[in-house]
Scaffold this motif. Structure first.
Motif, PDB file in Angstrom:
ATOM      1  N   LEU A   1      36.496 -35.779 -22.702  1.00 54.28           N
ATOM      2  CA  LEU A   1      36.832 -34.853 -21.622  1.00 54.28           C
ATOM      3  C   LEU A   1      35.777 -34.966 -20.547  1.00 54.28           C
ATOM      4  O   LEU A   1      34.614 -35.289 -20.847  1.00 54.28           O
ATOM      5  N   ARG A   2      36.167 -34.650 -19.319  1.00 58.48           N
ATOM      6  CA  ARG A   2      35.219 -34.585 -18.217  1.00 58.48           C
ATOM      7  C   ARG A   2      35.318 -33.216 -17.575  1.00 58.48           C
ATOM      8  O   ARG A   2      36.352 -32.851 -17.016  1.00 58.48           O
ATOM      9  N   LEU A   3      34.215 -32.469 -17.664  1.00 62.61           N
ATOM     10  CA  LEU A   3      34.137 -31.163 -17.032  1.00 62.61           C
ATOM     11  C   LEU A   3      33.579 -31.303 -15.624  1.00 62.61           C
ATOM     12  O   LEU A   3      32.713 -32.139 -15.378  1.00 62.61           O
ATOM     13  N   SER A   4      34.072 -30.453 -14.728  1.00 65.27           N
ATOM     14  CA  SER A   4      33.552 -30.380 -13.366  1.00 65.27           C
ATOM     15  C   SER A   4      33.158 -28.954 -13.063  1.00 65.27           C
ATOM     16  O   SER A   4      33.722 -28.010 -13.607  1.00 65.27           O
ATOM     17  N   CYS A   5      32.186 -28.804 -12.173  1.00 67.19           N
ATOM     18  CA  CYS A   5      31.767 -27.486 -11.709  1.00 67.19           C
ATOM     19  C   CYS A   5      31.562 -27.573 -10.201  1.00 67.19           C
ATOM     20  O   CYS A   5      30.630 -28.239  -9.743  1.00 67.19           O
ATOM     21  N   ALA A   6      32.431 -26.898  -9.468  1.00 69.02           N
ATOM     22  CA  ALA A   6      32.349 -26.888  -8.010  1.00 69.02           C
ATOM     23  C   ALA A   6      31.586 -25.649  -7.552  1.00 69.02           C
ATOM     24  O   ALA A   6      31.924 -24.532  -7.944  1.00 69.02           O
ATOM     25  N   ALA A   7      30.553 -25.882  -6.753  1.00 71.68           N
ATOM     26  CA  ALA A   7      29.678 -24.801  -6.305  1.00 71.68           C
ATOM     27  C   ALA A   7      29.875 -24.496  -4.829  1.00 71.68           C
ATOM     28  O   ALA A   7      30.173 -25.396  -4.033  1.00 71.68           O
ATOM     29  N   SER A   8      29.696 -23.226  -4.481  1.00 71.40           N
ATOM     30  CA  SER A   8      29.752 -22.815  -3.081  1.00 71.40           C
ATOM     31  C   SER A   8      28.962 -21.542  -2.898  1.00 71.40           C
ATOM     32  O   SER A   8      28.699 -20.816  -3.861  1.00 71.40           O
ATOM     33  N   GLY A   9      28.553 -21.289  -1.652  1.00 72.60           N
ATOM     34  CA  GLY A   9      27.880 -20.040  -1.332  1.00 72.60           C
ATOM     35  C   GLY A   9      26.376 -20.051  -1.474  1.00 72.60           C
ATOM     36  O   GLY A   9      25.733 -19.013  -1.266  1.00 72.60           O
ATOM     37  N   PHE A  10      25.804 -21.179  -1.833  1.00 73.17           N
ATOM     38  CA  PHE A  10      24.345 -21.301  -1.897  1.00 73.17           C
ATOM     39  C   PHE A  10      23.977 -22.753  -1.626  1.00 73.17           C
ATOM     40  O   PHE A  10      24.848 -23.620  -1.565  1.00 73.17           O
ATOM     41  N   THR A  11      22.683 -23.014  -1.470  1.00 66.71           N
ATOM     42  CA  THR A  11      22.227 -24.367  -1.121  1.00 66.71           C
ATOM     43  C   THR A  11      22.172 -25.216  -2.385  1.00 66.71           C
ATOM     44  O   THR A  11      21.142 -25.348  -3.038  1.00 66.71           O
ATOM     45  N   PHE A  12      23.295 -25.806  -2.713  1.00 68.67           N
ATOM     46  CA  PHE A  12      23.466 -26.524  -3.973  1.00 68.67           C
ATOM     47  C   PHE A  12      22.431 -27.641  -4.136  1.00 68.67           C
ATOM     48  O   PHE A  12      21.894 -27.843  -5.222  1.00 68.67           O
ATOM     49  N   SER A  13      22.136 -28.346  -3.075  1.00 66.94           N
ATOM     50  CA  SER A  13      21.325 -29.558  -3.183  1.00 66.94           C
ATOM     51  C   SER A  13      19.878 -29.312  -3.599  1.00 66.94           C
ATOM     52  O   SER A  13      19.182 -30.250  -3.985  1.00 66.94           O
ATOM     53  N   ILE A  14      19.411 -28.063  -3.531  1.00 70.28           N
ATOM     54  CA  ILE A  14      18.031 -27.783  -3.932  1.00 70.28           C
ATOM     55  C   ILE A  14      17.954 -27.229  -5.351  1.00 70.28           C
ATOM     56  O   ILE A  14      16.859 -27.019  -5.875  1.00 70.28           O
ATOM     57  N   TYR A  15      19.102 -26.995  -5.954  1.00 72.36           N
ATOM     58  CA  TYR A  15      19.137 -26.378  -7.275  1.00 72.36           C
ATOM     59  C   TYR A  15      19.191 -27.403  -8.406  1.00 72.36           C
ATOM     60  O   TYR A  15      19.994 -28.335  -8.370  1.00 72.36           O
ATOM     61  N   ALA A  16      18.334 -27.200  -9.414  1.00 72.28           N
ATOM     62  CA  ALA A  16      18.561 -27.843 -10.698  1.00 72.28           C
ATOM     63  C   ALA A  16      19.761 -27.154 -11.341  1.00 72.28           C
ATOM     64  O   ALA A  16      19.903 -25.931 -11.241  1.00 72.28           O
ATOM     65  N   MET A  17      20.603 -27.940 -11.988  1.00 72.23           N
ATOM     66  CA  MET A  17      21.848 -27.409 -12.554  1.00 72.23           C
ATOM     67  C   MET A  17      21.921 -27.731 -14.046  1.00 72.23           C
ATOM     68  O   MET A  17      21.244 -28.645 -14.539  1.00 72.23           O
TER      69      MET A  17
END
Length: 116
Positions: free
Chosen positions: A18-34
């Motif tokens: 399986l391949r899970l995805s997580c789409a982010a919005s509303g914050f500065t995604f590129s600076i976050y460790a996930m």
């Protein structure tokens, strides 16, 4: 409004993928460790995999090493979890997490069931 929306869960047979995805919005995604976490019935939530803000550093819990791959696309504000050779013990709700810097954010989760 911050949102983390997971998708890609479902029912799969042992040995499947399986391949899970997580789409982010509303914050500065590129600076976050996930990260991806999971919680099986009756068990505590556990960290499965994590990825640095640039994608250059990754971490996996021992039970998924060699089977799962975490990745991210900062242009799409999305992280992924590629899961191969799935086992019944991988059955859980999988959660996407924006872990640092603070504040921390969580998605609602997506169910993964591994069963024949």
């Amino acid at each position: 409004q911050v949102q983390l929306v997971e998708s890609g869960g479902g029912l799969v047979q042992p040995g499947g993928s399986l391949r899970l995805s997580c789409a982010a919005s509303g914050f500065t995604f590129s600076i976050y460790a996930m990260s991806w976490h999971r919680q099986a019935p009756g068990k505590e939530r556990e960290l499965v995999a994590a990825i640095s803000s640039t994608g250059g550093v990754t971490y996996y819990t021992d039970s998924v090493k060699g089977r799962f791959t975490i990745s991210r696309d900062n242009a799409k504000n999305t992280i992924y979890l590629e899961m191969n050779s799935l086992k019944p013990e991988d059955t859980a709700v999988y959660y996407c997490n924006a872990r640092s810097p603070r504040p921390e954010y969580w998605g609602q989760g997506t169910q993964v069931t591994v069963s024949s």
